[in-house]
Design a protein around this motif. Sequence first.
Motif, short mmCIF file in Angstrom:
data_model
loop_
_atom_site.label_atom_id
_atom_site.label_comp_id
_atom_site.label_asym_id
_atom_site.label_seq_id
_atom_site.Cartn_x
_atom_site.Cartn_y
_atom_site.Cartn_z
N TRP A 33 12.56 29.30 70.50
CA TRP A 33 11.30 29.80 70.26
C TRP A 33 10.86 31.52 70.57
O TRP A 33 11.93 32.32 71.03
CB TRP A 33 10.44 29.01 71.60
CG TRP A 33 9.94 28.35 71.54
CD1 TRP A 33 10.81 26.94 71.85
CD2 TRP A 33 9.20 28.05 71.33
NE1 TRP A 33 9.76 25.87 71.29
CE2 TRP A 33 8.75 26.36 71.03
CE3 TRP A 33 7.63 27.87 70.74
CZ2 TRP A 33 8.08 25.62 71.05
CZ3 TRP A 33 6.49 27.41 70.25
CH2 TRP A 33 6.93 25.94 70.62
N SER A 36 6.10 36.99 70.17
CA SER A 36 5.33 36.81 68.43
C SER A 36 4.64 38.08 68.65
O SER A 36 4.73 39.35 68.03
CB SER A 36 4.74 35.82 68.81
OG SER A 36 3.97 36.58 67.49
N LYS A 69 2.59 35.45 72.76
CA LYS A 69 2.16 34.05 71.81
C LYS A 69 3.38 34.12 71.83
O LYS A 69 4.90 35.27 71.45
CB LYS A 69 1.40 34.97 70.32
CG LYS A 69 0.00 35.36 70.86
CD LYS A 69 -0.51 35.93 69.18
CE LYS A 69 -1.72 36.05 69.61
NZ LYS A 69 -2.85 36.95 69.14
N GLU A 71 6.29 32.24 68.92
CA GLU A 71 6.75 31.60 67.70
C GLU A 71 7.96 30.46 67.84
O GLU A 71 8.49 31.17 68.30
CB GLU A 71 6.89 32.26 66.11
CG GLU A 71 5.96 33.19 65.92
CD GLU A 71 6.16 33.91 65.26
OE1 GLU A 71 7.33 34.24 64.00
OE2 GLU A 71 5.32 35.37 64.64
N GLU A 72 7.97 28.93 67.48
CA GLU A 72 8.72 28.01 66.92
C GLU A 72 9.57 28.44 65.62
O GLU A 72 8.90 28.30 64.53
CB GLU A 72 8.01 26.87 67.65
CG GLU A 72 9.44 25.80 67.72
CD GLU A 72 8.86 23.97 67.87
OE1 GLU A 72 9.93 24.15 68.50
OE2 GLU A 72 8.08 23.81 68.27
N VAL A 73 10.50 28.54 65.49
CA VAL A 73 11.35 28.89 64.10
C VAL A 73 12.39 27.62 64.44
O VAL A 73 12.49 27.18 65.33
CB VAL A 73 12.23 30.24 64.59
CG1 VAL A 73 13.27 29.94 62.97
CG2 VAL A 73 11.39 31.57 64.76
N THR A 80 6.70 27.85 60.45
CA THR A 80 6.40 28.43 61.97
C THR A 80 5.63 27.84 63.06
O THR A 80 4.58 27.95 62.04
CB THR A 80 6.98 29.79 62.09
OG1 THR A 80 5.61 30.65 61.90
CG2 THR A 80 8.35 30.19 61.78
N THR A 81 5.81 27.95 64.02
CA THR A 81 4.59 27.50 64.62
C THR A 81 4.57 28.59 65.71
O THR A 81 5.16 28.80 66.39
CB THR A 81 4.70 26.18 65.62
OG1 THR A 81 5.52 24.74 64.13
CG2 THR A 81 3.58 25.68 65.86
N VAL A 82 3.30 28.77 65.90
CA VAL A 82 2.54 29.39 66.81
C VAL A 82 1.69 28.72 67.64
O VAL A 82 0.97 28.01 67.93
CB VAL A 82 1.99 30.68 66.11
CG1 VAL A 82 1.43 32.19 67.01
CG2 VAL A 82 2.55 31.61 65.46
#
Length: 188
Positions: A33, A36, A69, A71-73, A80-82
């Motif tokens: 993670w 962001s 916020k 982000e999953e990288v 990516t999932t925010v």
Amino acid sequence: MTLLTLSLSAQPCFDLGIKGGLTSSRLEPPGKWKNSDHTLNYHAGAFGRVGWGRLFLQPEAYFNSRGGKVEEVFVTDPATTVQNFDFTSVDVPILAGIKLVKGDFFNIRAMGGPIFGFITSGDVETSPRPTADYFNDHFYGWQYGVGVDLWFVTLDARVEKSRNSVYSSSDFSARNTLFLISAGIKIF
């Protein structure tokens, strides 16, 4: 008469007031993670100040809207999932400080000390992971910063770093870092 004068000069000065301002908040997650964005929120509450000459102790209590916020990288997938975290807390910093410039109507202060926070609500957007169930009930950390007093108006700029996680689950945990700017009015 001399004893009365000496005892009065040893008396502490006392201020009590209300304050409010802006909070720039971000989460610091480990691993895959990454942070962001900062989120801009608010805080409002009360403060007290007891001083002896240039030294003072300033306990406070205020309601603080926080968040961040992240982000999953994914390594194998460029997607990516925010995740948006929004939570509120009641914060109680206990600051010790010194008046760098001390005047009758103007002061410049430096302060720092521990903060204890109690999370009152939490929400996470774009689930399924993480969920709001894993917000911790409380956290602790440190605040430090500078301030200016001009007559009955007080202005502060501070940085806060939590020492324990405000959110923790089996695969995700995060600490909270804030920058606070506040204005207050001394009532007493």
